[in-house]
Structure formats: structure tokens, C-alpha cells
Design an enzyme around this catalytic site. Structure first.
Site, PDB file in Angstrom:
ATOM      1  N   HIS A  34      -3.728   0.854   8.257  1.00  0.00           N
ATOM      2  CA  HIS A  34      -4.358   0.358   7.136  1.00  0.00           C
ATOM      3  C   HIS A  34      -5.618  -0.272   7.270  1.00  0.00           C
ATOM      4  O   HIS A  34      -6.554  -0.014   6.219  1.00  0.00           O
ATOM      5  CB  HIS A  34      -3.399  -0.519   6.553  1.00  0.00           C
ATOM      6  N   CYS A  81       0.601   3.612   3.203  1.00  0.00           N
ATOM      7  CA  CYS A  81       1.106   3.226   4.643  1.00  0.00           C
ATOM      8  C   CYS A  81       2.330   3.990   4.906  1.00  0.00           C
ATOM      9  O   CYS A  81       3.264   4.424   3.888  1.00  0.00           O
ATOM     10  CB  CYS A  81       1.316   1.757   4.765  1.00  0.00           C
ATOM     11  N   GLN A 113      -9.974  12.678  -0.535  1.00  0.00           N
ATOM     12  CA  GLN A 113      -9.072  13.507  -1.392  1.00  0.00           C
ATOM     13  C   GLN A 113      -9.674  15.149  -1.295  1.00  0.00           C
ATOM     14  O   GLN A 113     -10.661  15.257  -0.791  1.00  0.00           O
ATOM     15  CB  GLN A 113      -9.195  12.990  -2.864  1.00  0.00           C
ATOM     16  N   HIS A 158      -8.458   6.819   3.361  1.00  0.00           N
ATOM     17  CA  HIS A 158      -8.299   8.271   2.910  1.00  0.00           C
ATOM     18  C   HIS A 158      -9.129   8.945   2.264  1.00  0.00           C
ATOM     19  O   HIS A 158     -10.418   8.224   2.211  1.00  0.00           O
ATOM     20  CB  HIS A 158      -6.952   8.025   1.893  1.00  0.00           C
ATOM     21  N   CYS A 188       0.899  -1.230  -0.057  1.00  0.00           N
ATOM     22  CA  CYS A 188       0.123   0.050   0.023  1.00  0.00           C
ATOM     23  C   CYS A 188       0.904   1.395   0.053  1.00  0.00           C
ATOM     24  O   CYS A 188       1.672   1.474   1.007  1.00  0.00           O
ATOM     25  CB  CYS A 188      -0.835   0.012   1.273  1.00  0.00           C
ATOM     26  N   ASN A 196     -14.409   8.740  -0.588  1.00  0.00           N
ATOM     27  CA  ASN A 196     -14.966   7.677  -1.281  1.00  0.00           C
ATOM     28  C   ASN A 196     -14.426   6.525  -0.383  1.00  0.00           C
ATOM     29  O   ASN A 196     -13.344   6.195  -0.313  1.00  0.00           O
ATOM     30  CB  ASN A 196     -14.394   7.362  -2.878  1.00  0.00           C
TER      31      ASN A 196
END
Length: 353
Positions: free
Chosen positions: A116, A73, A171, A169, A70, A156
Site C-alpha cells: 500500500h 490491499c 486504470q 494503481h 483500502c 493517475n
């Protein structure tokens, strides 16, 4: 909150937001990255009057990597990621595959936690407040860019939504124009102001919703309700009781209460369909007033707009999704299978004990 800006190996900006004032963030990005090359272009649709971002470079973006690869991370045990440090509270950085760039705006990624396997709903109230502070700070910074007219913070969540990275996360999009959704609100606001001799449509809507059966939860400074004409099966709008145009204008009392109210709302979304279903996919979207003078909207100014958050899921019942088919995609006329009153009742039923 402590804010520490730095640069990634390819020149993109990265900012650490820490809960502790003594946090030291001096790790260097050691990846051999070349400068990011983007081909973002804004094209105007003259028939519909809206804009489309064309960004062909996004075809090569990272897609659903395993957890041990990822990029959101921290960098640990020899594996280098987008975050050079071995830990973090909240991080914001320029998207490596932006939809908007340069004169066409800017795109940023907001990592809510280094864990995560967590989600926003798993954050403590202190952590959620830090995210709110990061959203506010980025709104302030991006609003000063000459190419930016509107700042949009959103999350999202879930593969069903189209998420390509599993790490918790969100945006931030900084648009070089006023978005179509916001323009529609501003036109309705202008029409109402003219028809009522100066009345505010947002105030009228909030007053009506508070008196109806679609209220989901209330606080001293926030109220959440399913709107009268909800587009989505489960859709909640979260408003501060005191109207403000953007995150920057939120008073301290509302900032303090926000984590408690929002985390409870997210927890209820995860309980709508029962424990047998996977976590509820959703979109959480902050609506803020555009920056600048709103000359095309007939007497409306920024202070007439009402900051609010829309939270909705595309899941209509257990194991079934709401697809935007012919009427929605072809004509932008939504058909909702779940009555808003029933959705509100369900969201009240699944309140925390």
C-alpha cells in the site's frame, strides 16, 4: 508470467498476474455483494464533435479511505477487499464504479503491487515488466470486445490529480470510439502523409527531437524527451525507437529495456522539486492506435500510428500547481510557464548517480 482469471462475488472479472508459474490463486470472494448496476451513457456533442460519458452511479464511489480500509490491499486478517487473496503481484479487475460499461465500453483497475505504501517508482524491474505484460494482455483481450474501439492504459498519481484511492494503481479505459486526442493526431498524420507523398509525421517528430536539446534520456530501444510545444510545466514523451502501433507490437528487446528506462524517468520526476515536497503528482498515459480500419483519416492505417507514453505533472514549481483556467478550459489553448528546454535541463540534472 502466469495469468489466473476468476470472478468476484458480484460477477465482475478479476485476473491475477504472477511472476511465479507455481502461484495458486483459488481464494473466493466472500463478501455479500449484489450485482453491480451501472448507468453509463455516451452522449455526442454535435458542436465540438466529441463525446461525453455520463455516469451518475460514480457519485457513491469510495473516497480516500484510511490505509486499513483500502479496497485495493489484499484480503487479510478477516478484512475483505476487492482482492480475495492474501497477497498478489499484479491484479486487474473490472471497476466497481465504471465510467464506461456494457455497450459504452469497459473500465478496469490495475493494482501494481500489494504494498500500500509503495509507488510505481518503487517497483523492481521484474515487477515493472509484469505490469507492462498485464497492460499488453488486457489491450489484446479488450480489443476483441465488439463495443471497444480504443484501449487506454494510464496512471493517475497523487491527490492533486484527483486520485480517490492511495494504493499504487492505474486504470484501463476501453472506449467505444476513437478519443478526441487520438483523432487529432490521426488527422495531422493524414495531412503530413498527403503533403509529403507518404511521409510519417511521428518519424519526423522523433527525428527532430533526437537532434535537439530537449532529450532527457535515451536507451538502445527507447527515447524520452520534452516536446517542443509541451503543454504542461514538466512533460515527457517516451517513444520506442522502432515505430509500432500498440503495446502488442513491441518487440522483446524493447519490452526488456522498458522497466529500466521508465523507472529512471519516474525517479527523476520525484526529484524535480527537491526532497521537501511531497511525491510529484503525475499522469502517465499510453497512446495506442485505435482498432479497426481508420477510413475517416484519408489513407492512414494503424501501422502509421506510433505507440508512446506521455508523462506529465500539474505541479509547476515547489508548492504550486498549474491550473487549467480560462484559456485552457475555455478555449483549449495551453499557457506553459516553464520553457520546455528548461524542463528538459532540469530532468537531466536530477539523474540518478
Amino acid at each position: 508470467m502466469k495469468k489466473t482469471p476468476t470472478r468476484l462475488a458480484d460477477g465482475r472479472e478479476l485476473i491475477y498476474y504472477d511472476l511465479r508459474d507455481d502461484a495458486v490463486r483459488d481464494a473466493v470472494d466472500r463478501r455479500p455483494l449484489e450485482r453491480t448496476v451501472t448507468t453509463s451513457e455516451i452522449r455526442r456533442d454535435t458542436l465540438l464533435g466529441d463525446s461525453v460519458a455520463v455516469a451518475s452511479h460514480r457519485q457513491g464511489r469510495t473516497y480516500l479511505p484510511p490505509a486499513d480500509e483500502c479496497p485495493l490491499c489484499p484480503s487479510r486478517e478477516g478484512r475483505l477487499s476487492e482482492i480475495p487473496d492474501s497477497s498478489y503481484d499484479v491484479v486487474v479487475f473490472e471497476n466497481r464504479f465504471p465510467s464506461l460499461a456494457g455497450d459504452s465500453g469497459r473500465c478496469e483497475v490495475v493494482c501494481f503491487t500489494s504494498d500500500h505504501n509503495a509507488s510505481f517508482a518503487d517497483l523492481t524491474e521484474e515487477q515493472a515488466r509484469l505490469v507492462l505484460d498485464a497492460w499488453t494482455d488486457r489491450t489484446a483481450e479488450l480489443s476483441h470486445l465488439p463495443s471497444v474501439e480504443q484501449v487506454f492504459c494510464f496512471e493517475n498519481r497523487g491527490r492533486e490529480i484527483g486520485v480517490t484511492l492511495g494504493h499504487p494503481h492505474g486504470q484501463i479505459y476501453a472506449y467505444p470510439f476513437t478519443t478526441p486526442r487520438t483523432a487529432l493526431m490521426l488527422r495531422s498524420l493524414a495531412d503530413h502523409k498527403k503533403a509529403t507523398g507518404g511521409g510519417n509525421l511521428f518519424d519526423t517528430v522523433l527525428e527532430r527531437e533526437l537532434a535537439d536539446e530537449r532529450v532527457v534520456l535515451t536507451g538502445e530501444h527507447w527515447v524520452a524527451f520534452v516536446p517542443y510545444a509541451a503543454h504542461w510545466p514538466y512533460e515527457v514523451h517516451l517513444y520506442p525507437r522502432r515505430r509500432v502501433p500498440d503495446l502488442l507490437a513491441l518487440e522483446e528487446a524493447a519490452r526488456t529495456e522498458f522497466p529500466e528506462v521508465y523507472l529512471e524517468l519516474l525517479a527523476r520526476f520525484d526529484r524535480i522539486f527537491g526532497e521537501s515536497d511531497s511525491p510529484t503528482p503525475y499522469i502517465a498515459a499510453w497512446h495506442q492506435a485505435p482498432f479497426g480500419v481508420l477510413t475517416e483519416f484519408d489513407g492512414v492505417n494503424r501501422d502509421d500510428f506510433a505507440l508512446h507514453l506521455e508523462l506529465f505533472t500539474i505541479r509547476r514549481t515547489s508548492g504550486k500547481l498549474k491550473f487549467l483556467a480560462g484559456s485552457e478550459s475555455g478555449m483549449n489553448v495551453f499557457i506553459n510557464d516553464v520553457p520546455p528546454e528548461a524542463a528538459a535541463q532540469r530532468l537531466r540534472e536530477v539523474a540518478s548517480s
